[in-house]
Design a protein around this motif. Sequence first.
Motif, PDB file in Angstrom:
ATOM      1  N   TRP A 180       0.828  -1.199   0.000  1.00 18.43           N
ATOM      2  CA  TRP A 180       0.000   0.000   0.000  1.00 18.43           C
ATOM      3  C   TRP A 180       0.867   1.255   0.000  1.00 18.43           C
ATOM      4  CZ3 TRP A 180      -3.473   3.646  -0.109  1.00 18.43           C
ATOM      5  CH2 TRP A 180      -3.646   4.566   0.913  1.00 18.43           C
ATOM      6  N   LYS A 181       1.902   1.259   0.830  1.00 18.64           N
ATOM      7  CA  LYS A 181       2.762   2.435   0.934  1.00 18.64           C
ATOM      8  C   LYS A 181       3.666   2.612  -0.286  1.00 18.64           C
ATOM      9  CE  LYS A 181       2.738   2.670   5.974  1.00 18.64           C
ATOM     10  NZ  LYS A 181       3.483   2.422   7.250  1.00 18.64           N
ATOM     11  N   GLY A 182       3.762   1.580  -1.109  1.00 18.14           N
ATOM     12  CA  GLY A 182       4.586   1.662  -2.310  1.00 18.14           C
ATOM     13  C   GLY A 182       3.876   2.226  -3.526  1.00 18.14           C
ATOM     14  N   ALA A 225      -5.529   8.270  -2.702  1.00 21.35           N
ATOM     15  CA  ALA A 225      -4.367   9.130  -2.917  1.00 21.35           C
ATOM     16  C   ALA A 225      -4.203  10.125  -1.769  1.00 21.35           C
ATOM     17  CB  ALA A 225      -4.496   9.867  -4.245  1.00 21.35           C
ATOM     18  N   ALA A 226      -5.318  10.683  -1.311  1.00 20.95           N
ATOM     19  CA  ALA A 226      -5.261  11.619  -0.183  1.00 20.95           C
ATOM     20  C   ALA A 226      -4.865  10.901   1.100  1.00 20.95           C
ATOM     21  CB  ALA A 226      -6.607  12.312  -0.013  1.00 20.95           C
ATOM     22  N   ALA A 227      -5.208   9.626   1.206  1.00 19.17           N
ATOM     23  CA  ALA A 227      -4.949   8.854   2.420  1.00 19.17           C
ATOM     24  C   ALA A 227      -3.523   8.319   2.500  1.00 19.17           C
ATOM     25  CB  ALA A 227      -5.930   7.681   2.499  1.00 19.17           C
ATOM     26  N   SER A 228      -2.816   8.256   1.387  1.00 23.70           N
ATOM     27  CA  SER A 228      -1.491   7.651   1.375  1.00 23.70           C
ATOM     28  C   SER A 228      -0.545   8.344   2.350  1.00 23.70           C
ATOM     29  CB  SER A 228      -0.886   7.718  -0.035  1.00 23.70           C
ATOM     30  OG  SER A 228       0.462   7.299  -0.012  1.00 23.70           O
ATOM     31  N   PRO A 229       0.111   7.565   3.228  1.00 26.90           N
ATOM     32  CA  PRO A 229       1.061   8.167   4.161  1.00 26.90           C
ATOM     33  C   PRO A 229       2.432   8.439   3.542  1.00 26.90           C
ATOM     34  CG  PRO A 229       0.882   5.827   4.588  1.00 26.90           C
ATOM     35  CD  PRO A 229      -0.095   6.132   3.489  1.00 26.90           C
ATOM     36  N   PRO A 428      -6.569   4.182   9.922  1.00 31.25           N
ATOM     37  CA  PRO A 428      -6.242   5.560  10.313  1.00 31.25           C
ATOM     38  C   PRO A 428      -5.935   6.472   9.137  1.00 31.25           C
ATOM     39  CG  PRO A 428      -5.047   3.971  11.672  1.00 31.25           C
ATOM     40  CD  PRO A 428      -5.701   3.190  10.580  1.00 31.25           C
ATOM     41  N   GLU A 429      -5.251   5.933   8.114  1.00 34.48           N
ATOM     42  CA  GLU A 429      -4.908   6.764   6.952  1.00 34.48           C
ATOM     43  C   GLU A 429      -6.153   7.211   6.195  1.00 34.48           C
ATOM     44  OE1 GLU A 429      -2.365   2.991   6.360  1.00 34.48           O
ATOM     45  OE2 GLU A 429      -4.152   3.554   7.496  1.00 34.48           O
ATOM     46  N   VAL A 430      -7.152   6.320   6.117  1.00 35.11           N
ATOM     47  CA  VAL A 430      -8.390   6.675   5.428  1.00 35.11           C
ATOM     48  C   VAL A 430      -9.055   7.843   6.147  1.00 35.11           C
ATOM     49  CG1 VAL A 430     -10.717   5.880   4.859  1.00 35.11           C
ATOM     50  CG2 VAL A 430      -8.745   4.381   4.439  1.00 35.11           C
ATOM     51  N   GLN A 431      -9.099   7.771   7.436  1.00 31.45           N
ATOM     52  CA  GLN A 431      -9.701   8.861   8.215  1.00 31.45           C
ATOM     53  C   GLN A 431      -8.931  10.159   8.015  1.00 31.45           C
ATOM     54  OE1 GLN A 431     -10.526   7.786  12.284  1.00 31.45           O
ATOM     55  NE2 GLN A 431     -11.197   5.726  11.738  1.00 31.45           N
ATOM     56  N   THR A 432      -7.609  10.084   8.007  1.00 31.23           N
ATOM     57  CA  THR A 432      -6.784  11.272   7.773  1.00 31.23           C
ATOM     58  C   THR A 432      -7.039  11.856   6.394  1.00 31.23           C
ATOM     59  OG1 THR A 432      -5.049  10.455   9.257  1.00 31.23           O
ATOM     60  CG2 THR A 432      -4.405  12.108   7.632  1.00 31.23           C
ATOM     61  N   GLY A 433      -7.105  10.975   5.384  1.00 32.05           N
ATOM     62  CA  GLY A 433      -7.337  11.433   4.015  1.00 32.05           C
ATOM     63  C   GLY A 433      -8.688  12.106   3.842  1.00 32.05           C
ATOM     64  N   LEU A 434      -9.720  11.516   4.441  1.00 33.82           N
ATOM     65  CA  LEU A 434     -11.053  12.102   4.344  1.00 33.82           C
ATOM     66  C   LEU A 434     -11.103  13.469   5.018  1.00 33.82           C
ATOM     67  CD1 LEU A 434     -13.227   8.919   4.958  1.00 33.82           C
ATOM     68  CD2 LEU A 434     -13.079  10.222   2.826  1.00 33.82           C
ATOM     69  N   LYS A 435     -10.460  13.579   6.156  1.00 39.77           N
ATOM     70  CA  LYS A 435     -10.425  14.870   6.847  1.00 39.77           C
ATOM     71  C   LYS A 435      -9.684  15.910   6.012  1.00 39.77           C
ATOM     72  CE  LYS A 435     -10.636  12.911  11.518  1.00 39.77           C
ATOM     73  NZ  LYS A 435      -9.854  12.618  12.755  1.00 39.77           N
TER      74      LYS A 435
END
Length: 444
Positions: A180-182, A225-229, A428-435
């Motif tokens: 996922w991170k790649g 894309a927005a959620a990617s760390p 957690p990344e999905v939540q960050t991306g949505l925010k």
Amino acid sequence: MKFIYTLGLFVILSSCSSQKKNTLVTKKGLSDSQLLTLVQKQTFNYFWDGAEPISGLARERFHSDNVYPQNDKDVIATGAVGFGVMSILVGIERKFITREQGYERLKKGVDFLEKAERFHGAWPHWIYPTGKAKPFSKFDDGGDLVETAYLAQGLLCVRQYFANGSPKEKALSEQIDKLWKGIEWDWYRNGGKNVLYWHWSANVGWKMNFAVTGFNECLIMYIMAAASPTHTIPAEVYHEGWAKRGAINTNIAPYGFPIKLAHNGQKDNVGPLFWSQYSHLGLDPRGLKDRYADYWTEAKNHTLIHHAYCKENPKKYKGYGEESWGLTASYSVKGYAGHSPSHDLGVISPTAALSSYPYTPKESMKMIRHLYEDLGDKVWGEYGFYDAFSETADWYPKRYLGIDQGPIVVMIENGRTGLLWDLFMSAPEVQTGLKKLDFQSPKL
């Protein structure tokens, strides 16, 4: 003469035996719950018994008879793989398979994906069992960011499912996390533009030149894309690219059901139903809102418009009605088509209504009963309902598409328990991306 007669009788009996074996007897009087579980289990088998054997992943398509010869049974479809791994989680929870069986199959698939050809982290649309890309078209021989988004959506659900499991399950979650991170979502801005591009090829670069704007089935790509760390995008890419600085909006109400999102930029009609399904296999639309739309209302109204259209049946096709409805991209009488109220060819695709189950449970349940109890083995086979049919054309092909079978299993489960919605939204990344994109949700 006796030998010829005996041989002929043997052939006839063998043929009858084979036909009997391939005929699935439907059971009358099942409760709604029993019928839903049966449909899920039968459809799940596409991704279990029907998987490509080397990778253990989803085939692009499968033809159940020889009327439509098939020479591509070995082709793996990236988007269908994403839907398929989610279906395997349903299979575990519904006890179609054991947790250990599910883990082993998913581990096999993730190992394959880890070694498969990627293009700045994105997988191609089609993959050979060798792991090499199979070109989807002349210039589409590299990374496919939309199909990759569907896959990533599914993989995140698997990661969350096993994250607190046994040591080997945790290791699988960590393996998925690296994949996922790649994925280099930011690369697909094509030089830093405020929009995402669908394709990139090592051979022809950006020659496909497909900037993805909304609204259609690709919302999930921008969310991922927005959620990617590791390779994220700024919010401007979503608002200026996908939402076109607000030009994504419209204000129509076919059959009295309001729609606020312009489907593929068209302000006066709605598209095929998969546009309201693929992104929401994991992305929970319940209470999901941004400055452009309320996504639950949009998806539900989109579905109700299709239902109302098929009830009205303005083109007077045979078989349309209260219990036979739903238009989407699928096989068609002549090739493949994106069916919708504005492009109606007399073809009903079961996945359209069945994968709308969370939005329209009563209407979808009527459709399921009609297909199973009335049409029976005309439309029902070893991997669930066949992809499409037309009563007008007396056309009942025994063919399946992976990208249409997967949403049936997943969305029925979301309507029943919210399983995949809960898993995906727990990342957690999905939540960050949505925010980051100014979304609102009860799960944020």
